[in-house]
Design an enzyme around this catalytic site. Structure first.
Site, PDB file in Angstrom:
ATOM      1  N   HIS A  22       0.841  -1.196   0.000  1.00  0.00           N
ATOM      2  CA  HIS A  22       0.000   0.000   0.000  1.00  0.00           C
ATOM      3  C   HIS A  22       0.876   1.245   0.000  1.00  0.00           C
ATOM      4  O   HIS A  22       1.781   1.390   0.813  1.00  0.00           O
ATOM      5  CB  HIS A  22      -0.902  -0.015   1.230  1.00  0.00           C
ATOM      6  N   ASP A  30       5.639   5.851 -21.867  1.00  0.00           N
ATOM      7  CA  ASP A  30       5.498   5.707 -23.318  1.00  0.00           C
ATOM      8  C   ASP A  30       6.865   5.452 -23.946  1.00  0.00           C
ATOM      9  O   ASP A  30       7.882   5.380 -23.246  1.00  0.00           O
ATOM     10  CB  ASP A  30       4.793   6.929 -23.922  1.00  0.00           C
ATOM     11  N   ASP A  66      -5.014   3.448  -4.614  1.00  0.00           N
ATOM     12  CA  ASP A  66      -5.073   3.977  -3.257  1.00  0.00           C
ATOM     13  C   ASP A  66      -6.285   4.898  -3.077  1.00  0.00           C
ATOM     14  O   ASP A  66      -6.433   5.877  -3.812  1.00  0.00           O
ATOM     15  CB  ASP A  66      -3.784   4.742  -2.960  1.00  0.00           C
ATOM     16  N   MET A  76       1.706  12.976 -16.723  1.00  0.00           N
ATOM     17  CA  MET A  76       2.709  14.012 -16.946  1.00  0.00           C
ATOM     18  C   MET A  76       2.061  15.167 -17.695  1.00  0.00           C
ATOM     19  O   MET A  76       1.522  14.985 -18.784  1.00  0.00           O
ATOM     20  CB  MET A  76       3.879  13.471 -17.773  1.00  0.00           C
ATOM     21  N   TYR A 114       9.243  13.206 -13.470  1.00  0.00           N
ATOM     22  CA  TYR A 114      10.474  12.397 -13.511  1.00  0.00           C
ATOM     23  C   TYR A 114      10.982  12.114 -12.100  1.00  0.00           C
ATOM     24  O   TYR A 114      11.385  10.981 -11.790  1.00  0.00           O
ATOM     25  CB  TYR A 114      11.565  13.096 -14.322  1.00  0.00           C
ATOM     26  N   TYR A 132       3.102  12.149 -24.265  1.00  0.00           N
ATOM     27  CA  TYR A 132       2.606  12.386 -22.908  1.00  0.00           C
ATOM     28  C   TYR A 132       1.711  11.242 -22.425  1.00  0.00           C
ATOM     29  O   TYR A 132       0.736  11.457 -21.711  1.00  0.00           O
ATOM     30  CB  TYR A 132       1.887  13.737 -22.809  1.00  0.00           C
ATOM     31  N   ASN A 134       2.338   8.939 -20.224  1.00  0.00           N
ATOM     32  CA  ASN A 134       3.033   8.437 -19.046  1.00  0.00           C
ATOM     33  C   ASN A 134       2.102   8.567 -17.851  1.00  0.00           C
ATOM     34  O   ASN A 134       1.448   9.596 -17.672  1.00  0.00           O
ATOM     35  CB  ASN A 134       4.306   9.260 -18.792  1.00  0.00           C
TER      36      ASN A 134
END
Length: 143
Positions: A22, A30, A66, A76, A114, A132, A134
């Site tokens: 958890h 990508d 979560d 991103m 990042y 984009y 990600n």
């Protein structure tokens, strides 16, 4: 073979998903994402022949998100001045909604993304060509 497990998930990724607890996070990157350098202190799973949507769908088939954080899914952000459409984000939202209705999806500035990815338990490298595409997923608990 096992029942109920998406067949595109390699054994290494299944093991990683089982090891994660958890609050641990995993990033799906990508084809342009710097997978190896981001994962140098964690685990890298290469899934080059697969797109981000199918990998996201397979992971969320097994992994709960979560519910104790505001946005357990993070994208991103598009860099200011970068004129790029992100239709894949709508696909990501549909997949997240299918598996865990009502889950909020947040956005993180590129370099902060990042930094967050470097702290992830694992990085999944896809062959996704959309820009984009990600996403970071924070693992929840089975209730």
């Amino acid at each position: 073979m096992l029942k109920g497990i998406p067949n595109l998930l390699p054994p290494e990724l299944l093991k990683i998903l089982m090891e994660m607890g958890h609050g641990d996070s995993i990033v799906i990157g990508d084809g342009n994402f710097p997978h190896a350098s981001i994962a140098k202190d964690s685990r890298l799973v290469r899934m080059d022949g697969h797109g981000a949507c199918e990998v996201l769908d397979a992971i969320l088939t097994l992994m709960p998100l979560d519910t104790y954080v505001d946005a357990p899914v993070s994208l991103m952000q598009v860099t200011p001045g970068d004129d790029v459409a992100t239709p894949i984000w709508d696909e990501f939202a549909k997949i997240v909604e299918k598996h865990q209705p009502g889950t909020k999806i947040g956005q993180i500035e590129r370099f902060a993304f990042y930094d967050a990815a470097r702290k992830c338990y694992a990085v999944v490298s896809t062959g996704e060509t959309a820009l984009y595409a990600n996403v970071i997923l924070q693992k929840g608990v089975i209730k």
